[in-house]
Design an enzyme around this catalytic site. Structure first.
Site, PDB file in Angstrom:
ATOM      1  N   GLU A  55     -14.127  -1.748  -1.299  1.00  0.00           N
ATOM      2  CA  GLU A  55     -14.316  -1.704  -0.157  1.00  0.00           C
ATOM      3  C   GLU A  55     -15.474  -1.232   0.669  1.00  0.00           C
ATOM      4  O   GLU A  55     -15.499  -0.007   0.058  1.00  0.00           O
ATOM      5  CB  GLU A  55     -12.833  -1.428   1.201  1.00  0.00           C
ATOM      6  N   ASP A  71       0.995  -1.294   0.052  1.00  0.00           N
ATOM      7  CA  ASP A  71      -0.539  -0.414   0.411  1.00  0.00           C
ATOM      8  C   ASP A  71       1.270   1.661   0.482  1.00  0.00           C
ATOM      9  O   ASP A  71       1.668   0.979   0.864  1.00  0.00           O
ATOM     10  CB  ASP A  71      -0.694   0.117   1.006  1.00  0.00           C
TER      11      ASP A  71
HETATM   12  O1  KIV Z   1      -4.726  -1.335   3.930  1.00  0.00           O
HETATM   13  C1  KIV Z   1      -5.913  -2.681   4.006  1.00  0.00           C
HETATM   14  O2  KIV Z   1      -5.754  -3.791   4.904  1.00  0.00           O
HETATM   15  C2  KIV Z   1      -6.103  -2.626   3.480  1.00  0.00           C
HETATM   16  C3  KIV Z   1      -7.240  -3.589   2.986  1.00  0.00           C
HETATM   17  C4  KIV Z   1      -7.938  -3.519   3.928  1.00  0.00           C
HETATM   18  C5  KIV Z   1      -7.763  -3.312   1.456  1.00  0.00           C
HETATM   19  O3  KIV Z   1      -6.276  -1.768   2.163  1.00  0.00           O
END
Ligand code: KIV
Length: 268
Positions: free
Chosen positions: A182, A83
């Site tokens: 989400e 991410d």
């Molecule tokens: O940061 C995270 O864990 C996510 C998931 C919930 C998709 O983006």
């Protein structure tokens, strides 16, 4: 040994066997999960899960790189996605490229994920045309928690639903290889899945999605109050509490350690 899943393997799963994804933040957990899932997502949810933060907003690029490198070093089969944290990709396409390039080079992960819809399409196009595989994320976007007024599910009326559909189409057309949806109304996730050409990965979304993802501590039963869409696959919170109580009791009563757990005196 099984081969690592690639981006084309993931996109080929559109409409096929659903993709199983879990978040993962450490090397030991990656070793346990890797043989069983298709995607390990080093989510910025680590801010809350690992560091006890109130939201994902305080997570830094360096934190994501550290955890991303730990997971990527241990995963042999699953595709590892890291991410991009809040503030690392929104200011300009050049800044987004520099931050994503650091993540790819310093972690060994195969892709990055970033939140956003129509507003991020230009950035996604810039990144994907320069060789950075991007997973999108629409619907409830936790990095916008304050703008959204909390962690409320999205698509409550026709206007919100239409915007989610536009967001999904925009990021798919911009070049994302898959899309996290989400916290949206079930029928919207179903429609998005039917209308875009890349695999959708739902979380609090729909069984019709091309895959599912959950936060690992939620599904293991470690999180205090997990969201309602989480099915508990284990009750590790209770198991850890019980083990800690047993251990402390045995230390205090001198039941642990017995000599069996000590180094014996070696005869010369
Ligand atoms: O940061 C995270 O864990 C996510 C998931 C919930 C998709 O983006």
């Amino acid at each position: 040994m099984a081969k690592r899943l690639t981006i084309p393997d993931i996109t080929a799963r559109k409409g096929g066997t659903p993709l199983a994804a879990l978040t993962c933040y450490s090397a030991p957990m990656a070793r346990l999960l890797d043989p069983h899932v298709d995607i390990l997502l080093v989510g910025d949810s680590l801010g809350m899960v690992i560091y006890g933060m109130e939201s994902t907003l305080g997570v830094s690029l360096d934190m994501m790189i550290r955890h991303g490198a730990a997971v990527a070093s241990a995963a042999k089969q699953a595709l590892v996605v890291v991410d991009m944290p809040f503030g690392s990709y929104q200011a300009s396409v050049e800044e987004a490229f520099r931050a994503c390039a650091r993540v790819m080079a310093e972690t060994g992960a195969q892709a990055v994920k970033l939140e956003g819809g129509r507003d991020m399409a230009e950035t996604i196009r810039f990144l994907t045309r320069r060789g950075i595989p991007v997973m999108g994320h629409v619907g409830l976007m936790p990095q916008r928690v304050h703008a959204l007024g909390g962690y409320r599910y999205q698509g409550r009326d026709d206007k919100e639903s239409a915007l989610i559909m536009e967001d999904a189409q925009a990021v798919a057309e911009a070049g994302t290889f898959s899309l996290v949806i989400e916290g949206v109304r079930e029928d919207i996730a179903r429609q998005v899945t039917a209308q875009i050409a890349i695999p959708t990965i739902g979380i609090g979304a729909s069984p019709a999605c091309d895959g599912q993802v959950l936060v690992i501590d939620d599904m293991l039963g470690i999180t205090d109050r997990p969201p309602g869409f989480v099915k508990p696959y284990a009750r590790l919170g209770e198991a850890i509490t019980q083990a800690a109580q047993n251990y402390a009791g045995e230390v205090r009563s001198r039941a642990f350690p017995t000599l069996e757990y000590c180094y014996p005196l070696k005869k010369p």
